[in-house]
Design a protein around this motif. Structure first.
Motif, mmCIF file in Angstrom:
data_model
loop_
_atom_site.group_PDB
_atom_site.id
_atom_site.type_symbol
_atom_site.label_atom_id
_atom_site.label_comp_id
_atom_site.label_asym_id
_atom_site.label_seq_id
_atom_site.Cartn_x
_atom_site.Cartn_y
_atom_site.Cartn_z
ATOM 1 N N VAL A 101 25.720 48.920 64.745
ATOM 2 C CA VAL A 101 26.079 48.313 63.453
ATOM 3 C C VAL A 101 25.362 49.067 62.323
ATOM 4 O O VAL A 101 25.957 49.390 61.289
ATOM 5 C CB VAL A 101 25.746 46.796 63.467
ATOM 6 N N LYS A 102 24.105 49.399 62.553
ATOM 7 C CA LYS A 102 23.314 50.124 61.540
ATOM 8 C C LYS A 102 23.913 51.538 61.320
ATOM 9 O O LYS A 102 24.067 51.986 60.186
ATOM 10 C CB LYS A 102 21.867 50.211 62.033
ATOM 11 N N TRP A 103 24.254 52.184 62.415
ATOM 12 C CA TRP A 103 24.820 53.551 62.342
ATOM 13 C C TRP A 103 26.132 53.548 61.562
ATOM 14 O O TRP A 103 26.382 54.420 60.738
ATOM 15 C CB TRP A 103 25.019 54.072 63.775
ATOM 16 N N LYS A 104 26.967 52.540 61.838
ATOM 17 C CA LYS A 104 28.254 52.421 61.138
ATOM 18 C C LYS A 104 28.025 52.222 59.640
ATOM 19 O O LYS A 104 28.726 52.794 58.812
ATOM 20 C CB LYS A 104 29.063 51.258 61.704
ATOM 21 N N ALA A 105 27.007 51.405 59.312
ATOM 22 C CA ALA A 105 26.724 51.133 57.891
ATOM 23 C C ALA A 105 26.290 52.417 57.166
ATOM 24 O O ALA A 105 26.553 52.595 55.981
ATOM 25 C CB ALA A 105 25.643 50.063 57.782
ATOM 26 N N HIS A 113 27.557 55.289 57.772
ATOM 27 C CA HIS A 113 28.747 56.173 57.675
ATOM 28 C C HIS A 113 29.992 55.330 57.432
ATOM 29 O O HIS A 113 30.873 55.259 58.296
ATOM 30 C CB HIS A 113 28.916 56.981 58.969
ATOM 31 N N PRO A 114 30.086 54.704 56.266
ATOM 32 C CA PRO A 114 31.248 53.830 56.031
ATOM 33 C C PRO A 114 32.556 54.634 56.135
ATOM 34 O O PRO A 114 32.617 55.768 55.672
ATOM 35 C CB PRO A 114 31.021 53.281 54.612
ATOM 36 N N GLY A 115 33.546 54.038 56.784
ATOM 37 C CA GLY A 115 34.851 54.704 56.898
ATOM 38 C C GLY A 115 34.962 55.626 58.105
ATOM 39 O O GLY A 115 36.044 56.133 58.407
ATOM 40 N N ALA A 116 33.864 55.863 58.800
ATOM 41 C CA ALA A 116 33.928 56.760 59.968
ATOM 42 C C ALA A 116 34.666 56.074 61.120
ATOM 43 O O ALA A 116 34.638 54.846 61.245
ATOM 44 C CB ALA A 116 32.518 57.147 60.407
ATOM 45 N N VAL A 117 35.318 56.891 61.938
ATOM 46 C CA VAL A 117 36.029 56.372 63.111
ATOM 47 C C VAL A 117 35.047 56.387 64.288
ATOM 48 O O VAL A 117 34.410 57.414 64.554
ATOM 49 C CB VAL A 117 37.262 57.257 63.441
ATOM 50 N N VAL A 118 34.929 55.251 64.971
ATOM 51 C CA VAL A 118 33.966 55.165 66.075
ATOM 52 C C VAL A 118 34.678 55.406 67.402
ATOM 53 O O VAL A 118 35.628 54.699 67.752
ATOM 54 C CB VAL A 118 33.264 53.786 66.096
ATOM 55 N N VAL A 119 34.233 56.437 68.130
ATOM 56 C CA VAL A 119 34.796 56.747 69.453
ATOM 57 C C VAL A 119 33.698 56.509 70.487
ATOM 58 O O VAL A 119 32.656 57.161 70.461
ATOM 59 C CB VAL A 119 35.291 58.214 69.533
ATOM 60 N N SER A 120 33.958 55.556 71.370
ATOM 61 C CA SER A 120 32.948 55.215 72.380
ATOM 62 C C SER A 120 33.404 55.629 73.765
ATOM 63 O O SER A 120 34.516 55.304 74.181
ATOM 64 C CB SER A 120 32.730 53.706 72.427
ATOM 65 N N TYR A 121 32.537 56.316 74.440
ATOM 66 C CA TYR A 121 32.768 56.653 75.843
ATOM 67 C C TYR A 121 32.851 55.339 76.620
ATOM 68 O O TYR A 121 32.200 54.351 76.246
ATOM 69 C CB TYR A 121 31.576 57.497 76.310
ATOM 70 N N VAL A 122 33.621 55.340 77.683
ATOM 71 C CA VAL A 122 33.836 54.105 78.451
ATOM 72 C C VAL A 122 32.520 53.548 79.024
ATOM 73 O O VAL A 122 32.401 52.354 79.274
ATOM 74 C CB VAL A 122 34.913 54.355 79.543
ATOM 75 N N ASP A 127 36.532 51.941 67.372
ATOM 76 C CA ASP A 127 37.963 52.105 67.091
ATOM 77 C C ASP A 127 38.698 52.607 68.320
ATOM 78 O O ASP A 127 39.790 52.167 68.622
ATOM 79 C CB ASP A 127 38.147 53.100 65.934
ATOM 80 N N TYR A 128 38.069 53.546 69.005
ATOM 81 C CA TYR A 128 38.685 54.102 70.215
ATOM 82 C C TYR A 128 37.673 54.088 71.352
ATOM 83 O O TYR A 128 36.490 54.357 71.148
ATOM 84 C CB TYR A 128 39.065 55.583 70.037
ATOM 85 N N CYS A 129 38.176 53.850 72.538
ATOM 86 C CA CYS A 129 37.393 54.074 73.744
ATOM 87 C C CYS A 129 37.850 55.451 74.265
ATOM 88 O O CYS A 129 38.932 55.931 73.904
ATOM 89 C CB CYS A 129 37.746 52.956 74.727
ATOM 90 N N CYS A 130 37.056 56.111 75.068
ATOM 91 C CA CYS A 130 37.524 57.342 75.721
ATOM 92 C C CYS A 130 36.791 57.492 77.042
ATOM 93 O O CYS A 130 35.780 56.819 77.271
ATOM 94 C CB CYS A 130 37.281 58.570 74.845
ATOM 95 N N THR A 131 37.302 58.336 77.908
ATOM 96 C CA THR A 131 36.601 58.641 79.161
ATOM 97 C C THR A 131 36.361 60.153 79.178
ATOM 98 O O THR A 131 36.849 60.879 78.299
ATOM 99 C CB THR A 131 37.419 58.266 80.409
ATOM 100 N N SER A 132 35.658 60.618 80.206
ATOM 101 C CA SER A 132 35.431 62.060 80.287
ATOM 102 C C SER A 132 36.763 62.778 80.515
ATOM 103 O O SER A 132 36.894 63.957 80.212
ATOM 104 C CB SER A 132 34.453 62.378 81.419
ATOM 105 N N GLY A 133 37.763 62.044 81.039
ATOM 106 C CA GLY A 133 39.069 62.636 81.323
ATOM 107 C C GLY A 133 39.927 62.824 80.070
ATOM 108 O O GLY A 133 40.846 63.635 80.063
ATOM 109 N N ASN A 134 39.658 62.050 79.005
ATOM 110 C CA ASN A 134 40.556 62.149 77.844
ATOM 111 C C ASN A 134 39.820 62.236 76.496
ATOM 112 O O ASN A 134 40.453 62.128 75.447
ATOM 113 C CB ASN A 134 41.550 60.977 77.837
ATOM 114 N N LEU A 144 32.098 58.987 64.592
ATOM 115 C CA LEU A 144 30.821 58.665 65.256
ATOM 116 C C LEU A 144 31.135 58.644 66.747
ATOM 117 O O LEU A 144 31.920 57.804 67.208
ATOM 118 C CB LEU A 144 30.298 57.295 64.813
ATOM 119 N N PHE A 145 30.566 59.561 67.492
ATOM 120 C CA PHE A 145 30.840 59.656 68.931
ATOM 121 C C PHE A 145 29.616 59.158 69.691
ATOM 122 O O PHE A 145 28.500 59.627 69.474
ATOM 123 C CB PHE A 145 31.152 61.104 69.321
#
Ligand code: 13P
Ligand code: SF4
Length: 330
Positions: free
Chosen positions: A114-118, A120-129, A140-147, A162-163
């Motif tokens: 939450v702090k990291w997002k604050a 970087h307002p407007g950044a797209v958050v991509v989280s590894y599974v 915003d998005y989940c991802c795996t090592s495959g995709n 933000l990855f």
């Protein structure tokens, strides 16, 4: 794939008889309960052999989403069972040991995200599974090592990203996409971070014809990728998810492979390619969380209906969106 054992030989050791009895009972109970057993590629061989499906995080999520079974027994780590619970709220998802966690998933907390997002307002958050449901719900998005590459490439080039949480996968994605506007969380998996390029030097010197299969969570990957790439020819190096490694080993004409990931994958690689040789980069690359799932605990999970993994619906609904966005991309 189902293993049924019908005959218990009188001269077999006590251990062997006990294993066969457990397998026999698991086979009966899972049928009675209409349960499906999903196992990650790092599970111990006996669990892999018993499972209905063995695969990587992405493949197992897809199997969970598609199953007609009432119960899903997830032989893997907690975030994987949570992902199944998010995708199948109407099913009963069980994990044989609640302590089977993941050091990478534990490397980021909700407060810190939450702090990291604050910042970087407007950044797209991509989280590894490899993250908790709460983190996926803030993404915003989940991802795996495959995709991961595909997901990042699908995001507008002018958007900040933000990855998280894996620094090595993130740096590899940054390098492969050439994007400068990716901020990467400094998380790591304690198993994969321990691979040093020195081990690659040694193994490739010993096996110069071998192909090198590297998981993108590996510590050797990013700061040393140039060096690693110099040690092997382009078509001799494959960066892939665990399932990507299986596919590559089956399709490649190579006869030897140096495998840079958790050693549990060697069982399936060898089983599906009996005429090929697989050399672990380091014998001690074992994830103690994955190895917490034993035959006894799988039996107890089915027999005692334990341990159910649930995700509160308000968290699951948001987390599901990030997973569905991933599935829509690829
Ligand atoms: P895969 O999705 O490639 O199976 O990786 C999961 C994992 O935990 C690797 O350590
Ligand atoms: Fe997590 Fe690492 Fe184990 Fe994979 S190998 S489950 S990333 S701790």
């Amino acid at each position: 794939m189902t293993t049924a054992v019908n005959n218990i030989h009188p001269h077999k050791s006590e251990n062997c008889k006990r294993t066969e009895k457990l397998i026999q009972e698991i086979t009966q109970i899972r049928k009675k309960r209409n349960a499906v057993i999903l196992a990650h590629n790092y599970q111990i061989p006996v669990i892999q052999d018993l499972a209905d499906f063995v695969g990587d995080s992405l493949g197992l999520s897809r199997q969970a989403a598609a199953t007609k079974s009432d119960v899903i027994v997830f032989c893997g780590v907690h975030f994987m069972a949570e992902t199944a619970a998010i995708l199948c709220p109407e099913k009963r998802v069980l994990i044989p040991d609640l302590e089977a966690g993941c050091s990478l998933a534990a490397s980021i907390t909700l407060d810190r995200l939450v702090k990291w997002k604050a910042e970087h307002p407007g950044a797209v958050v991509v989280s590894y599974v490899n993250t908790t449901a709460a983190i996926k719900a803030e993404s915003d998005y989940c991802c795996t090592s495959g995709n991961a590459l595909q997901i990042v490439k699908s995001i507008d080039a002018d958007k900040e990203i933000l990855f998280l949480p894996d620094v090595f996968l993130g740096s590899w994605v940054k390098r492969m996409t050439g994007r400068e506007n990716i901020h990467i969380w400094m998380g790591e998996c304690h198993v994969h971070t321990a691979i040093h390029p020195r081990s690659i030097d040694e193994k490739m010197r010993e096996h110069p014809q071998a192909e090198l299969l590297i998981h993108p969570e590996c510590g050797c990957l990013t700061p040393y990728l140039d060096r690693v790439a110099r040690l092997v020819k382009g078509d001799q190096l494959k960066v892939a998810s665990t399932e990507g490694m299986i596919v590559r080993a089956c399709q490649s004409p190579a006869k030897q492979f140096v495998v840079a990931t958790e050693v549990g994958i060697l069982h399936r690689l060898q089983k599906e390619n009996p005429d090929k040789e697989f050399i672990p980069i380091q014998d001690e690359m074992s994830c103690q969380f994955m190895k917490m799932i034993t035959l006894e605990k799988l039996h107890a999970a089915l027999a005692n209906d334990q341990y159910q993994v649930t995700v509160p619906e308000e968290v699951a609904a948001k987390a599901r969106l990030s997973i569905e966005r991933m599935v829509a991309v690829g």
